[in-house]
Design a protein around this motif. Structure first.
Motif, mmCIF file in Angstrom:
data_model
loop_
_atom_site.group_PDB
_atom_site.id
_atom_site.type_symbol
_atom_site.label_atom_id
_atom_site.label_comp_id
_atom_site.label_asym_id
_atom_site.label_seq_id
_atom_site.Cartn_x
_atom_site.Cartn_y
_atom_site.Cartn_z
ATOM 1 N N PRO A 20 0.796 -1.585 -0.016
ATOM 2 C CA PRO A 20 0.205 -0.133 -0.197
ATOM 3 C C PRO A 20 1.120 1.236 -0.216
ATOM 4 O O PRO A 20 1.753 1.608 -0.160
ATOM 5 C CB PRO A 20 -0.852 -0.020 1.309
ATOM 6 C CG PRO A 20 0.356 -0.405 2.268
ATOM 7 C CD PRO A 20 1.587 -1.646 1.349
ATOM 8 N N VAL A 21 0.655 2.421 -0.436
ATOM 9 C CA VAL A 21 0.752 3.635 -0.022
ATOM 10 C C VAL A 21 1.513 3.811 1.454
ATOM 11 O O VAL A 21 0.703 3.216 2.441
ATOM 12 C CB VAL A 21 -0.226 4.949 0.169
ATOM 13 C CG1 VAL A 21 -1.123 5.045 0.650
ATOM 14 C CG2 VAL A 21 0.643 5.947 -0.016
ATOM 15 N N GLY A 56 -2.113 -8.701 -4.114
ATOM 16 C CA GLY A 56 -3.482 -9.301 -3.646
ATOM 17 C C GLY A 56 -4.604 -8.432 -4.114
ATOM 18 O O GLY A 56 -5.568 -8.687 -3.534
ATOM 19 N N VAL A 57 -4.135 -6.962 -3.348
ATOM 20 C CA VAL A 57 -5.377 -5.850 -3.228
ATOM 21 C C VAL A 57 -5.364 -5.371 -4.641
ATOM 22 O O VAL A 57 -4.724 -5.085 -5.087
ATOM 23 C CB VAL A 57 -4.880 -4.941 -2.389
ATOM 24 C CG1 VAL A 57 -5.521 -3.861 -1.244
ATOM 25 C CG2 VAL A 57 -4.868 -5.717 -0.713
ATOM 26 N N ARG A 62 -6.399 -0.042 -3.759
ATOM 27 C CA ARG A 62 -4.863 0.372 -3.515
ATOM 28 C C ARG A 62 -5.127 2.175 -3.418
ATOM 29 O O ARG A 62 -4.803 3.145 -3.008
ATOM 30 C CB ARG A 62 -4.428 0.062 -4.673
ATOM 31 C CG ARG A 62 -3.269 -1.199 -3.965
ATOM 32 C CD ARG A 62 -2.959 -2.051 -4.292
ATOM 33 N NE ARG A 62 -3.257 -2.495 -5.942
ATOM 34 C CZ ARG A 62 -3.442 -2.464 -7.682
ATOM 35 N NH1 ARG A 62 -1.748 -1.006 -7.733
ATOM 36 N NH2 ARG A 62 -3.611 -3.050 -7.872
ATOM 37 N N ALA A 63 -6.360 2.445 -4.925
ATOM 38 C CA ALA A 63 -6.535 3.984 -5.040
ATOM 39 C C ALA A 63 -7.542 4.234 -4.086
ATOM 40 O O ALA A 63 -6.885 5.719 -3.191
ATOM 41 C CB ALA A 63 -6.879 4.499 -6.263
ATOM 42 N N ALA A 64 -8.650 3.871 -3.408
ATOM 43 C CA ALA A 64 -8.641 4.826 -2.050
ATOM 44 C C ALA A 64 -8.008 4.549 -0.762
ATOM 45 O O ALA A 64 -8.087 5.752 -0.484
ATOM 46 C CB ALA A 64 -10.343 2.935 -1.744
ATOM 47 N N ILE A 190 5.958 -2.647 4.500
ATOM 48 C CA ILE A 190 4.518 -2.762 5.419
ATOM 49 C C ILE A 190 4.133 -3.826 5.512
ATOM 50 O O ILE A 190 3.541 -4.392 6.274
ATOM 51 C CB ILE A 190 3.799 -1.819 4.536
ATOM 52 C CG1 ILE A 190 4.447 0.035 4.532
ATOM 53 C CG2 ILE A 190 2.478 -1.052 4.997
ATOM 54 C CD1 ILE A 190 4.610 0.421 5.898
ATOM 55 N N ARG A 191 3.563 -4.687 4.167
ATOM 56 C CA ARG A 191 3.067 -6.036 4.087
ATOM 57 C C ARG A 191 3.788 -6.698 5.400
ATOM 58 O O ARG A 191 2.934 -7.850 5.402
ATOM 59 C CB ARG A 191 3.184 -6.731 2.434
ATOM 60 C CG ARG A 191 2.505 -5.679 1.445
ATOM 61 C CD ARG A 191 1.937 -6.261 -0.028
ATOM 62 N NE ARG A 191 3.773 -6.757 -0.418
ATOM 63 C CZ ARG A 191 4.198 -5.484 -1.304
ATOM 64 N NH1 ARG A 191 3.703 -4.556 -1.258
ATOM 65 N NH2 ARG A 191 5.650 -6.322 -1.997
ATOM 66 N N GLU A 192 4.923 -7.263 4.772
ATOM 67 C CA GLU A 192 5.583 -8.110 5.510
ATOM 68 C C GLU A 192 5.131 -7.600 7.002
ATOM 69 O O GLU A 192 4.966 -8.315 8.595
ATOM 70 C CB GLU A 192 7.202 -7.981 5.947
ATOM 71 C CG GLU A 192 7.088 -9.347 4.088
ATOM 72 C CD GLU A 192 9.222 -8.395 4.158
ATOM 73 O OE1 GLU A 192 9.696 -8.936 3.354
ATOM 74 O OE2 GLU A 192 9.715 -7.708 5.052
ATOM 75 N N ARG A 193 5.520 -6.577 8.064
ATOM 76 C CA ARG A 193 4.651 -5.917 9.136
ATOM 77 C C ARG A 193 3.568 -6.427 9.409
ATOM 78 O O ARG A 193 3.123 -7.584 10.611
ATOM 79 C CB ARG A 193 5.229 -4.690 9.423
ATOM 80 C CG ARG A 193 6.353 -4.293 9.290
ATOM 81 C CD ARG A 193 6.811 -2.979 10.181
ATOM 82 N NE ARG A 193 7.881 -2.442 9.871
ATOM 83 C CZ ARG A 193 7.579 -2.776 12.132
ATOM 84 N NH1 ARG A 193 7.184 -3.207 12.621
ATOM 85 N NH2 ARG A 193 9.589 -2.918 12.679
#
Ligand code: ATP
Length: 219
Positions: A20-21, A56-57, A62-64, A190-193
């Motif tokens: 994500p952002v 996956g998202v 992702r834009a939201a 971020i994804r890993e966390r």
């Protein structure tokens, strides 16, 4: 006509997966706008990134999240043109559509981090990118591999050393920029966390953190 009216528009696109952002994207966009005195930075989420696995998202989600992250930040905007376009998200096509809207005199910039820049020669129609825009490479901690020969060839003779020189023409040059705040934050971390259940506080905007956790994304 006064001088301010005569100045051509200055617009940048910062494309990405935004999966994500995070603050690295957003702070870079703010500082890029200041450094280049841009009217706007279009942050363009890729629907189908050509150079990596499909996220996956969904692109809409992702834009939201990107819109939540931008909030009311002046000069930054989500641009969903790659989401509404069919086929792979080629930056050359995105720049062509921005160029059509802005006209031939506007100063159009494609900004990207140094890690993404290292693969530029493998992108779709890399020469066409320079016909449409300048390329500004943002320095990023932990990403300083040398340039491959194909990339050196692509950018030969294009590099300029300051913003003023870059902005003398609508497109065609390359500028390497070290912004004041360099952040060693990546979407991968971020994804890993999130997968591990670790905190992402202060790595993403609070509104993004709340939404990610409430929806259980990347968990
Ligand atoms: P991932 O870890 O999934 O590869 P990422 O954090 O690199 O993702 P992208 O959406 O791929 O994020 O990046 C979009 C653009 O923003 C790219 O040009 C990338 O180089 C740049 N970028 C990402 N993070 C930073 C950062 N911390 N500082 C400067 N530029 C960044």
């Amino acid at each position: 006509m006064c001088a301010a009216e005569a100045r051509p528009a200055r617009v940048a696109m910062l494309g990405g997966t935004f999966d994500p952002v995070h603050m690295g994207h957003l702070r870079s966009a703010v500082e890029l706008r200041e450094a280049l005195e841009l009217d706007r930075v279009h942050m363009v989420p890729a629907r189908v990134p050509p150079h990596r696995a499909t996220p996956g998202v969904s692109a809409e989600r992702r834009a939201a999240l990107l819109a939540l992250g931008i909030g009311d930040t002046p000069g930054l905007a989500v641009d969903d043109r790659e989401i509404t376009r069919d086929g792979p998200s080629y930056s050359a096509d995105t720049l062509a559509s921005l160029r059509e809207e802005l006209g031939p005199q506007a100063r159009l910039v494609m900004a990207l981090g140094h890690d993404a820049y290292l693969n530029l020669a493998e992108w779709h129609e890399p020469q066409r990118l320079f016909d449409l825009a300048h390329i500004v490479v943002i320095d990023r901690p932990d990403h300083d591999r040398p340039l491959a020969p194909a990339l050196q060839e692509l950018v030969a003779g294009r590099e300029v050393s300051d913003v003023e020189t870059l902005m003398q023409a609508p497109a065609g040059s390359l500028l390497a920029l070290r912004l004041p705040t360099r952040m060693a934050i990546s979407a991968t971390s971020i994804r890993e966390r999130l997968r591990r259940g670790d905190s992402i506080r202060y790595l993403v905007p609070e509104a993004v953190e709340r939404d990610l956790l409430a929806r259980g994304l990347y968990a």
